[in-house]
Design an enzyme around this catalytic site. Structure first.
Site, PDB file in Angstrom:
ATOM      1  N   GLY A  59      46.013  48.672  51.558  1.00  0.00           N
ATOM      2  CA  GLY A  59      44.894  48.349  52.434  1.00  0.00           C
ATOM      3  C   GLY A  59      44.079  49.584  52.747  1.00  0.00           C
ATOM      4  O   GLY A  59      44.539  50.708  52.559  1.00  0.00           O
ATOM      5  N   CYS A  86      51.952  51.185  48.885  1.00  0.00           N
ATOM      6  CA  CYS A  86      50.934  52.051  49.480  1.00  0.00           C
ATOM      7  C   CYS A  86      50.899  51.850  50.993  1.00  0.00           C
ATOM      8  O   CYS A  86      51.814  52.250  51.694  1.00  0.00           O
ATOM      9  CB  CYS A  86      49.583  51.810  48.811  1.00  0.00           C
ATOM     10  SG  CYS A  86      48.381  53.134  49.086  1.00  0.00           S
ATOM     11  N   TYR A  87      49.842  51.212  51.531  1.00  0.00           N
ATOM     12  CA  TYR A  87      49.792  50.935  52.964  1.00  0.00           C
ATOM     13  C   TYR A  87      51.027  50.145  53.405  1.00  0.00           C
ATOM     14  O   TYR A  87      51.569  50.371  54.484  1.00  0.00           O
ATOM     15  CB  TYR A  87      48.521  50.157  53.298  1.00  0.00           C
ATOM     16  CG  TYR A  87      48.351  49.827  54.763  1.00  0.00           C
ATOM     17  CD1 TYR A  87      47.715  50.710  55.622  1.00  0.00           C
ATOM     18  CD2 TYR A  87      48.823  48.619  55.281  1.00  0.00           C
ATOM     19  CE1 TYR A  87      47.556  50.409  56.974  1.00  0.00           C
ATOM     20  CE2 TYR A  87      48.670  48.311  56.621  1.00  0.00           C
ATOM     21  CZ  TYR A  87      48.038  49.208  57.468  1.00  0.00           C
ATOM     22  OH  TYR A  87      47.892  48.911  58.814  1.00  0.00           O
ATOM     23  N   HIS A 181      50.860  52.459  42.904  1.00  0.00           N
ATOM     24  CA  HIS A 181      50.505  51.053  42.707  1.00  0.00           C
ATOM     25  C   HIS A 181      51.108  50.532  41.394  1.00  0.00           C
ATOM     26  O   HIS A 181      50.513  50.712  40.330  1.00  0.00           O
ATOM     27  CB  HIS A 181      48.988  50.881  42.691  1.00  0.00           C
ATOM     28  CG  HIS A 181      48.357  51.057  44.032  1.00  0.00           C
ATOM     29  ND1 HIS A 181      48.177  50.017  44.915  1.00  0.00           N
ATOM     30  CD2 HIS A 181      47.880  52.167  44.658  1.00  0.00           C
ATOM     31  CE1 HIS A 181      47.604  50.468  46.020  1.00  0.00           C
ATOM     32  NE2 HIS A 181      47.417  51.770  45.883  1.00  0.00           N
ATOM     33  N   GLU A 183      51.148  47.549  40.489  1.00  0.00           N
ATOM     34  CA  GLU A 183      50.436  46.332  40.081  1.00  0.00           C
ATOM     35  C   GLU A 183      49.262  46.590  39.159  1.00  0.00           C
ATOM     36  O   GLU A 183      48.781  45.664  38.500  1.00  0.00           O
ATOM     37  CB  GLU A 183      49.964  45.552  41.325  1.00  0.00           C
ATOM     38  CG  GLU A 183      48.826  46.182  42.092  1.00  0.00           C
ATOM     39  CD  GLU A 183      49.263  47.165  43.158  1.00  0.00           C
ATOM     40  OE1 GLU A 183      48.513  47.351  44.130  1.00  0.00           O
ATOM     41  OE2 GLU A 183      50.345  47.760  43.011  1.00  0.00           O
ATOM     42  N   SER A 235      27.546  28.588  32.914  1.00  0.00           N
ATOM     43  CA  SER A 235      26.789  29.758  32.470  1.00  0.00           C
ATOM     44  C   SER A 235      26.952  29.998  30.977  1.00  0.00           C
ATOM     45  O   SER A 235      26.184  30.752  30.382  1.00  0.00           O
ATOM     46  CB  SER A 235      27.261  30.999  33.227  1.00  0.00           C
ATOM     47  OG  SER A 235      28.578  31.359  32.827  1.00  0.00           O
ATOM     48  N   GLY A 236      27.975  29.373  30.386  1.00  0.00           N
ATOM     49  CA  GLY A 236      28.294  29.610  28.985  1.00  0.00           C
ATOM     50  C   GLY A 236      29.386  30.637  28.809  1.00  0.00           C
ATOM     51  O   GLY A 236      29.901  30.837  27.712  1.00  0.00           O
ATOM     52  N   GLY A 237      29.768  31.302  29.909  1.00  0.00           N
ATOM     53  CA  GLY A 237      30.831  32.287  29.862  1.00  0.00           C
ATOM     54  C   GLY A 237      32.205  31.642  29.836  1.00  0.00           C
ATOM     55  O   GLY A 237      32.345  30.411  29.913  1.00  0.00           O
ATOM     56  N   ASP A 239      34.658  31.641  32.064  1.00  0.00           N
ATOM     57  CA  ASP A 239      35.108  30.982  33.289  1.00  0.00           C
ATOM     58  C   ASP A 239      34.538  29.579  33.442  1.00  0.00           C
ATOM     59  O   ASP A 239      35.281  28.618  33.643  1.00  0.00           O
ATOM     60  CB  ASP A 239      34.732  31.831  34.513  1.00  0.00           C
ATOM     61  CG  ASP A 239      35.122  33.281  34.355  1.00  0.00           C
ATOM     62  OD1 ASP A 239      36.169  33.525  33.731  1.00  0.00           O
ATOM     63  OD2 ASP A 239      34.385  34.167  34.818  1.00  0.00           O
ATOM     64  N   SER A 240      33.212  29.456  33.342  1.00  0.00           N
ATOM     65  CA  SER A 240      32.603  28.144  33.567  1.00  0.00           C
ATOM     66  C   SER A 240      32.887  27.182  32.419  1.00  0.00           C
ATOM     67  O   SER A 240      32.997  25.970  32.632  1.00  0.00           O
ATOM     68  CB  SER A 240      31.093  28.281  33.783  1.00  0.00           C
ATOM     69  OG  SER A 240      30.461  28.829  32.649  1.00  0.00           O
ATOM     70  N   SER A 241      33.039  27.701  31.209  1.00  0.00           N
ATOM     71  CA  SER A 241      33.354  26.828  30.067  1.00  0.00           C
ATOM     72  C   SER A 241      34.759  26.262  30.191  1.00  0.00           C
ATOM     73  O   SER A 241      34.990  25.064  29.947  1.00  0.00           O
ATOM     74  CB  SER A 241      33.211  27.608  28.755  1.00  0.00           C
ATOM     75  OG  SER A 241      31.888  28.054  28.558  1.00  0.00           O
ATOM     76  N   LYS A 381      40.579  37.075  34.884  1.00  0.00           N
ATOM     77  CA  LYS A 381      39.959  36.699  33.622  1.00  0.00           C
ATOM     78  C   LYS A 381      40.974  36.437  32.519  1.00  0.00           C
ATOM     79  O   LYS A 381      40.867  35.460  31.774  1.00  0.00           O
ATOM     80  CB  LYS A 381      38.984  37.793  33.187  1.00  0.00           C
ATOM     81  CG  LYS A 381      38.215  37.483  31.918  1.00  0.00           C
ATOM     82  CD  LYS A 381      37.101  36.469  32.143  1.00  0.00           C
ATOM     83  CE  LYS A 381      35.995  37.058  32.965  1.00  0.00           C
ATOM     84  NZ  LYS A 381      34.830  36.145  33.116  1.00  0.00           N
TER      85      LYS A 381
END
Length: 525
Positions: A59, A86-87, A181, A183, A235-237, A239-241, A381
């Site tokens: 954080g 970390c935090y 980190h 992760e 959008s054609g990307g 994610d949206s596809s 992604k």
């Protein structure tokens, strides 16, 4: 997401870190289901959930300031294994009687971790031999404070050259603190360290996968939507596809997909998107040409936050107008990912800082007439790409580079005009074409051109020029949270530069961006 395995769950408490969801992502990569909860979730509620483990995120705050976010201290006495990062490590130390102070030397970036070879939690194949029984691995640091004295019952099990307490452990109570980190992708052994904690310390089982995500998500979509229609912003990307494919699987003809040309798309993008939906995905797509409308609102706007909010608002106005044409449409589906949410100010219960507003998150108007459906809101992604493979979508959809919703509006720094759009479209098309020819497109995470708000002096045909500057950006990485600049061959960069300067009228200089994320973002705005 709903938990497909009620007898096994891991909880991440979010203290506002830009990396909070990366922790969840690493856990899910190990096929263990997890959820993110607010940092102040009560110990009573956590015990009632009966998680196999709790992770405390990093954080932006310091644990010793008055308004620092703190968890319920009773969780440290609950018997649940806990990893503080970390935090989270500093909070654990302070809550249990240790000390935290500003670090003598702040650490940002790569560091070398040293630990005893017998440490089970740090037993990773990539560790290299060091002096005596010690081993070493590279790790990613990002902190200004550190634990200066461990609490009673803990011992130090790892250090760096500048940090004597890099990992602390109370093995009896199964409490662990990591100053680095694990992760992030720039800690190469991080996934294995988290796996050691999950499987060796917490006795988790690898039972969660993307197939279960599809099952639970489609069921949730059907339950939420009922008989209503859903408008899907395309959008054609990637994610949206993938979103369209998932929702089509869930509700079929109730889905109405809309693709809006906002005037800031790349060269020939509208044609390619329409063709992909018709020929490959076989999903009906309604096309709206609103380029003139968007550019009118963007005229003279140079502030990137204002650009994003204008585009976000205008998208919603168009979707609401189109929804009225379709009748019983009550929902708007968006391919929002977790990096969008984080950079727009964090998840609703976390104290994260705003990096930039995304048009589909921070840019949305308050008075919307459509309810949002965002199944990917806590995915990354690469997880969406895994989902696409599970849905058997074509490679050209799966491997397509990310493209921001505000499009070229945030790749033209400064005022947006038709002339500047044309320059950037041509330069970007050449860049991507040469990457594909050289077999570098699929080796990079994201690649694009940026039109800078400066002019430079040049000489062409023995005449002085004073023209535009194009910056090329190509990065590598596994997600949008951390990335490094792609080390493209010099001869390839030279070829790209020559083509852009020779073929794109108005450009006389090309530069290459060699900054990583962090401290930079992938996009320039």
């Amino acid at each position: 997401m709903a938990n497909p395995s009620s007898d096994q769950i891991v909880i991440v408490l979010d203290f506002g870190s830009q990396y909070s969801q990366l922790i969840a992502r690493r856990i899910r990569e190990n096929k263990v289901y997890c959820e993110i909860l607010p940092y102040n979730t009560s110990a009573e509620k956590l015990v009632s959930i009966s998680p196999k483990a709790i992770f405390l995120s990093g954080g932006p705050a310091s644990v010793y300031v008055a308004d620092a976010p703190v968890c319920d201290p009773d969780i440290f006495h609950s018997g649940i294994p806990i990893m503080g990062i970390c935090y989270g490590m500093q909070l654990m130390a302070r809550a249990l009687g240790g000390e935290v102070k500003p670090s003598p030397a702040r650490e940002y970036g790569l560091a070398r971790l040293f630990f005893d070879a017998s440490e089970e939690l740090l037993d990773v194949e990539s560790a290299e031999e060091h002096e005596g029984p010690a081993k070493t691995i590279p790790v990613w640091m990002s902190h200004g404070d550190s634990v200066s004295e461990v609490p009673s019952g803990f011992r130090v099990i790892a250090r760096t050259d500048s940090l004597p307490i890099a990992v602390m452990a109370d093995k009896k109570r199964k409490l662990y603190g990591f100053q680095f980190h694990p992760e992030v992708v720039h800690t190469p052994a991080g996934k294995d360290i988290i796996a050691n904690f999950l499987f060796r310390i917490c006795d988790c089982q690898p039972t969660w996968n993307m197939k279960s995500f599809i099952e639970t998500s489609t069921a949730q979509i059907r339950e939420t939507v009922g008989d209503s229609g859903v408008l899907c912003a395309v959008s054609g990307g990637v994610d949206s596809s993938v979103l369209a494919a998932l929702i089509n699987r869930a509700i079929g003809s109730q889905l109405k997909c809309i693709f809006v040309d906002n005037g800031v798309l790349r060269k020939d993008e509208a044609k390619e998107v329409i063709k992909t939906f018709k020929d490959d995905l076989r999903i009906d797509l309604h096309f709206v040409d609103a380029g003139v409308r968007f550019l009118r609102h963007l005229a003279g706007v140079v502030d990137p936050e204002q650009k994003r909010k204008i585009i976000g608002n205008e998208f919603i106005h168009i979707f609401q107008e189109e929804a009225e044409k379709f009748g019983q449409v009550k929902f708007l589906a968006q391919g929002t990912l977790y990096p969008d949410v984080i950079e727009s100010g964090g998840i609703s219960h976390g104290p994260a800082a705003t990096i930039k507003s995304h048009h589909n998150v921070g840019g949305l108007p308050e008075n919307m007439n459509l309810d949002l459906i965002e199944p990917f809101r806590e995915l990354f992604k690469d997880e969406v790409r895994q989902l696409a493979r599970e849905l058997q979508l074509p490679d050209k959809v799966i491997n397509r580079h990310p493209f921001p919703g505000p499009g070229l509006a945030v790749r033209i720094l400064g005022d947006i005009t038709n002339e500047r759009l044309e320059i950037l479209r041509e330069a970007d098309a050449i860049f991507i074409e040469e990457l594909r020819k050289a077999d570098w497109y699929d080796k990079t995470w994201q690649s694009f051109a940026v039109l800078l708000p400066v002019r430079s002096v040049g000489v062409m045909g023995d005449e002085r020029t004073y023209d535009q500057v194009i910056a090329l950006r190509a990065v590598t990485g596994e997600d949008a949270m951390t990335a490094d600049w792609a080390h493209l061959p010099y001869d390839l960069l030279g070829k790209m530069s020559n083509r852009i300067i020779n073929e794109v009228r108005g450009v006389n200089r090309v530069v290459y961006d060699i900054s990583s994320k962090p401290p930079s973002t992938i996009e320039w705005e």
